[in-house]
Design a protein around this motif. Structure first.
Motif, PDB file in Angstrom:
ATOM      1  N   ASP A  74      -4.028  12.864  -1.940  1.00  0.00           N
ATOM      2  CA  ASP A  74      -3.553  12.531  -0.594  1.00  0.00           C
ATOM      3  C   ASP A  74      -4.452  11.530   0.116  1.00  0.00           C
ATOM      4  O   ASP A  74      -3.999  10.776   0.980  1.00  0.00           O
ATOM      5  N   LYS A  75      -5.744  11.514  -0.206  1.00  0.00           N
ATOM      6  CA  LYS A  75      -6.688  10.656   0.521  1.00  0.00           C
ATOM      7  C   LYS A  75      -6.947   9.329  -0.173  1.00  0.00           C
ATOM      8  O   LYS A  75      -7.797   8.555   0.258  1.00  0.00           O
ATOM      9  N   LEU A  76      -6.215   9.065  -1.252  1.00  0.00           N
ATOM     10  CA  LEU A  76      -6.355   7.791  -1.956  1.00  0.00           C
ATOM     11  C   LEU A  76      -5.084   6.972  -1.805  1.00  0.00           C
ATOM     12  O   LEU A  76      -3.995   7.530  -1.613  1.00  0.00           O
ATOM     13  N   ASN A  77      -5.240   5.635  -1.910  1.00  0.00           N
ATOM     14  CA  ASN A  77      -4.095   4.738  -1.775  1.00  0.00           C
ATOM     15  C   ASN A  77      -4.007   3.798  -2.975  1.00  0.00           C
ATOM     16  O   ASN A  77      -5.032   3.341  -3.497  1.00  0.00           O
ATOM     17  N   LYS A  78      -2.772   3.521  -3.392  1.00  0.00           N
ATOM     18  CA  LYS A  78      -2.515   2.501  -4.415  1.00  0.00           C
ATOM     19  C   LYS A  78      -2.227   1.195  -3.690  1.00  0.00           C
ATOM     20  O   LYS A  78      -1.300   1.120  -2.887  1.00  0.00           O
ATOM     21  N   CYS A  79      -3.035   0.191  -3.980  1.00  0.00           N
ATOM     22  CA  CYS A  79      -2.861  -1.103  -3.303  1.00  0.00           C
ATOM     23  C   CYS A  79      -2.547  -2.174  -4.332  1.00  0.00           C
ATOM     24  O   CYS A  79      -3.190  -2.235  -5.386  1.00  0.00           O
TER      25      CYS A  79
ATOM     26  N   LYS B 212       0.856  -1.193   0.000  1.00  0.00           N
ATOM     27  CA  LYS B 212       0.000   0.000   0.000  1.00  0.00           C
ATOM     28  C   LYS B 212       0.887   1.237   0.000  1.00  0.00           C
ATOM     29  O   LYS B 212       1.857   1.322   0.769  1.00  0.00           O
ATOM     30  N   GLU B 213       0.588   2.171  -0.905  1.00  0.00           N
ATOM     31  CA  GLU B 213       1.284   3.453  -0.904  1.00  0.00           C
ATOM     32  C   GLU B 213       0.304   4.554  -1.277  1.00  0.00           C
ATOM     33  O   GLU B 213      -0.738   4.310  -1.883  1.00  0.00           O
ATOM     34  N   THR B 214       0.658   5.781  -0.904  1.00  0.00           N
ATOM     35  CA  THR B 214      -0.241   6.918  -1.164  1.00  0.00           C
ATOM     36  C   THR B 214      -0.307   7.196  -2.662  1.00  0.00           C
ATOM     37  O   THR B 214       0.708   7.135  -3.379  1.00  0.00           O
ATOM     38  N   HIS B 215      -1.496   7.506  -3.127  1.00  0.00           N
ATOM     39  CA  HIS B 215      -1.722   7.853  -4.543  1.00  0.00           C
ATOM     40  C   HIS B 215      -0.899   9.095  -4.873  1.00  0.00           C
ATOM     41  O   HIS B 215      -0.893  10.082  -4.110  1.00  0.00           O
TER      42      HIS B 215
ATOM     43  N   PRO C 176      -9.669   4.774   4.908  1.00  0.00           N
ATOM     44  CA  PRO C 176      -8.552   5.186   5.776  1.00  0.00           C
ATOM     45  C   PRO C 176      -7.891   4.026   6.494  1.00  0.00           C
ATOM     46  O   PRO C 176      -6.752   4.164   6.954  1.00  0.00           O
TER      47      PRO C 176
ATOM     48  N   GLY D  23      -9.894   4.361  -1.205  1.00  0.00           N
ATOM     49  CA  GLY D  23      -9.929   5.578  -0.389  1.00  0.00           C
ATOM     50  C   GLY D  23     -10.198   5.327   1.077  1.00  0.00           C
ATOM     51  O   GLY D  23     -10.329   6.270   1.856  1.00  0.00           O
TER      52      GLY D  23
END
Length: 804
Positions: free
Chosen positions: A61-66, A54-57, A83, A81
């Motif tokens: 800022d409020k989305l994540n790349k998984c 998991k890393e930040t998009h 948390p 998205g």
């Protein structure tokens, strides 16, 4: 009561019967199944995913790349998205092509420039209500147990492939407020046996009596109270199967111990309560009525003031629970709890209902105590809960239990006779048939010839008398199998009277014309009672009125219809069409019941037709309402007996009101509300009518006669007449019809003109006259003679002149 099909299957062998078939059988046996929910039928391609990274998009800022492993080879990238998403989690993934509740389709997409191959789901997105989702996952995705296998079916893991039957239980069937009870009911319907789960655990060498004592002061309210102690408990989340069982039943999971008590509540129908022993405050339980002014903060963090009407569980000095309703916050099971004090008790319904009502607290426990619980399950439920706590929370159950027991349960035996069973049900059942039904119900019985003595199990406390047993036999035998017979006697089977048939025609015509039926009060105020009354009479006053607004019986239906129009217009509903069939009350003098007469009234305002696509709008006016009434009179075959004449009524517009006459007797009126009255009711351009329905529907009409399509043509003549302004079209039409003789078939007004081309004080009224003889073709000479007679009569009786 929400019943899990899969859970029920663990009690009763349902075989190949589908949830729909089972629901139909249960409904036919007397318990209505109000609905069946199968969430998985609308979903597909929902699997378990393993979040590897998991890393930040980069662009949000409020989305994540998984990076998620779906058990299909190469992991895929999903943008999420939530948390609480994190690497290492097992999650629920909707793959591209998946469908979620609400017909939401999942497909590959780009979110802020990054590819996303599916969606990581929360429980709400899978169809669970937010109120049943565990608090830890209420604002994010749901995290599955670590042993979930990537790529496996997530719907099966979450029990979403289950069918949930919603039972609409009546108060007498409180026995089915548990899976145990529903299992017995299902087994009786299907002719199967019931498998009850066993409670197995190894007790500690320590004794419960060394840790706690029980004293009950309010013995009438609490005749049986038991307590067990379980040590070395590890509080944590419940296993997934237990959480999903609770969520499917509409209960939010909390932790393993609380969830077990709720699970037993659903399984056995016996409420339990778990106290934190170390926070309990003493080694004694005292059950008593609360002291006036005593206070308790319940589990919902609300401080409640108690009274002597309320039963409380105390530690000898202060309340720790409101008995049968809710526990106290001061002894709540928390994450650091290690020792459990488990309560299983019998509280009377009246004292629980009083507390529940006074404090506005209706819990799953209180609803069961109020309706009644099975006293034989109190110990069984406690043992089952202790076994589960030992299994799922690592608890050590202390030996024995501490109890106060003054509960006396009188065995109920109902005597029935085969002849009376058949007489009551209208059947021809044999003794073997009745015995088989009792065996299916699992009711012990004894035979003495045709007499049967039935022992009623404590789980069926609703059965008290022989008639109750007749109903039970009928249910299981099958209501569909009961014979049907017509009543016997001098009178034949009933039907509608001629008046009732005509009243239905009235409703059908008005509803077909787009007018909605309303029902208003028969009571009104002294100020409104005489408004719009067709018959003037002294109002009938009530001896004890509810209020001044409802102090007298009405003389007209229109005032309350105007109230309804005003109510609608105040809420921006400008187009209102209402009618009412109801009674008015005419006084017969003091001390005598009033005459009750049925009237028909209506009130219409706004647009009668509104077709924006065709740019067509028709505003309600006098002729709209008159046209609806004429259609009604035609349907009732009264059209030839009806005529209209100008009239004046208090509250009605003097220039737009007409009496309706049936065979020259006034039976109603139609017209526009006077502007001053419209202002009083805060309405605009309202047209009303009121008719004496009794008079209309009791009028004899000739049988409906049909005629052949005419072989011979008709002839028409148009005439325009100059008459005085005060002469009505109705008066002219009556003269025309009288003078026209047999050849005149129809006279219709098609134009009325007043203007500069007509002498002042006069107007032009134009008619189309139709002449016809069904047996031959008319000649111009014959029509001319009839036409001249009409013109002469018009000149002599109405001083009408032909307009040149």
């Amino acid at each position: 009561m929400l019943v899990s099909y899969k859970w029920l299957q663990s009690f009763v062998d349902l075989g190949n019967i589908t949830p729909e078939e089972l629901a139909e059988k249960i409904t036919k046996s007397g318990i209505e199944v109000e609905g069946i929910e199968q969430k998985s039928t609308t979903m597909k391609n929902i699997v378990v995913g393993h979040v590897l990274e998991k890393e930040t998009h980069p662009n949000a800022d409020k989305l994540n790349k998984c990076l998620v492993d779906l058990g299909e080879g190469e992991p895929v990238q999903i943008i999420c998205g939530a948390p609480n998403v994190a690497a290492g989690q097992k999650v629920v993934v909707a793959k591209p092509g998946a469908r979620l509740p609400g017909n939401i389709k999942i497909k590959k997409s780009k979110i802020r420039g990054e590819e996303s191959n599916g969606m990581i789901c929360s429980l709400q997105e899978l169809g669970f209500e937010g109120k049943v989702v565990p608090k830890d996952y209420a604002e994010g995705i749901y995290v599955l147990p670590s042993d979930a296998i990537a790529g496996s079916d997530a719907l099966e893991l979450l029990n979403l492939n289950d069918a949930i039957l919603e039972l609409g239980l009546t108060p007498n069937r409180a026995d089915c407020m548990s899976m145990y009870g529903v299992a017995y009911e299902t087994a009786a319907i299907l002719g199967k046996s019931v498998q009850i789960p066993k409670s197995n655990y190894t007790s500690s060498n320590e004794k419960t009596s060394d840790y706690i004592s029980v004293t009950v002061e309010a013995t009438a309210d609490n005749p049986l109270y038991t307590a067990k102690v379980i040590k070395n408990v590890k509080i944590g989340p419940s296993p997934l199967w237990l959480q999903t069982r609770l969520m499917n039943a509409g209960i939010r999971p909390h932790n393993n111990v609380v969830d077990i008590t709720n699970f037993i509540l659903l399984e056995y129908g016996q409420p339990l309560h778990a106290f934190d022993y170390d926070r309990f405050g003493s080694k004694e339980i005292v059950v008593r009525r609360a002291k006036v002014g005593e206070k308790l903060t319940t589990l919902d963090d609300v401080e409640r003031e108690l009274s002597s009407d309320h039963l409380v569980i105390t530690n000898g000095s202060e309340p720790v629970a409101l008995a049968g309703v809710m526990g106290g916050a001061n002894s709540e099971v928390q994450n650091d709890t290690t020792t459990i004090l488990l309560e299983s008790a019998y509280f009377t319904g009246a004292v629980v209902r009083k507390a529940s009502k006074d404090h506005g607290l209706r819990s799953e426990a209180s609803s069961r105590y109020e309706k009644g619980i099975d006293p034989k399950r109190i110990h069984l439920a406690a043992e089952r809960a202790a076994a589960l706590i030992a299994e799922l929370a690592g608890g050590e159950v202390l030996d024995g239990l501490v109890e106060f027991d003054q509960l006396v349960t009188e065995p109920i035996s109902i005597a029935i006779e085969l002849s009376k069973v058949n007489q009551f049900l209208g059947t021809e059942l044999s003794l073997d048939d009745v015995a088989s039904i009792l065996q299916r119900l699992q009711f012990p019985y004894q035979l003495d010839g045709e007499k049967i003595s039935v022992s009623i199990p404590t789980r069926r406390w609703d059965l008290q008398i022989a008639e109750d047993m007749y109903e039970e036999i009928a249910r299981i035998y099958g209501y569909d199998n009961l014979p049907t017979t017509l009543p016997k006697g001098e009178q034949t089977a009933g039907g509608l009277t001629a008046y009732q048939k005509k009243r239905r025609i009235v409703r059908e015509v008005l509803e077909g014309a787009g007018v909605n039926q309303a029902i208003t009060y028969s009571l009104t105020s002294k100020e409104k009672v005489s408004q719009f009354a067709l018959t003037k009479a002294e109002p009938v006053e009530l001896a004890m009125p509810m209020s001044e607004e409802h102090g007298v019986l009405r003389l007209s239906l229109i005032p309350h219809l105007l109230d309804a129009v005003s109510y609608n217009r105040a809420r921006k509903n400008e187009n209102v069409s209402l009618f009412e069939i109801g009674s008015v009350f005419l006084s017969n003098g003091a001390g005598v019941l009033p005459k009750e007469s049925e009237h028909l009234a209506g009130a219409l305002t706004g647009l009668y037709i509104n077709h924006p696509w065709q740019a067509q709008k028709v505003v309600v006016d006098f002729y709209t309402v008159k046209g609806i009434l004429e259609q009604l009179f035609k349907k009732l075959q009264l059209d030839t007996m009806i005529r209209y004449e100008k009239a004046e009524y208090e509250g009605m517009h003097p220039g737009q009101t007409a009496n309706i006459l049936l065979n020259d007797q006034v039976v109603g009126y139609v017209g526009k509300i006077h502007p001053s009255v419209e202002k009083q009711y805060d309405v605009k351009n309202v047209y009303v009518f009121e008719l004496m329905l009794d008079e209309l529907l009791h009028t004899n009409v000739p049988p409906l006669a049909y005629t052949m399509i005419p072989r011979f043509p008709s002839m028409t003549r148009d005439i325009a007449l100059i008459v005085e302004n005060g002469t009505t079209a109705g008066e002219l039409e009556e003269i025309i019809r009288t003078a026209g003789g047999k050849l005149l078939k129809e006279a219709k007004v098609f134009d009325v003109y007043e203007g500069d081309k007509v002498e002042a004080g006069k107007k032009s009224v134009a008619f189309t006259l139709t002449y016809f003889d069904p047996s031959r073709t008319l000649t111009d000479e014959e029509v001319g003679k009839a036409h001249e007679k009409i013109l002469t009569a018009l000149k002599d009786r109405a001083r009408a002149e032909l307009r040149q």
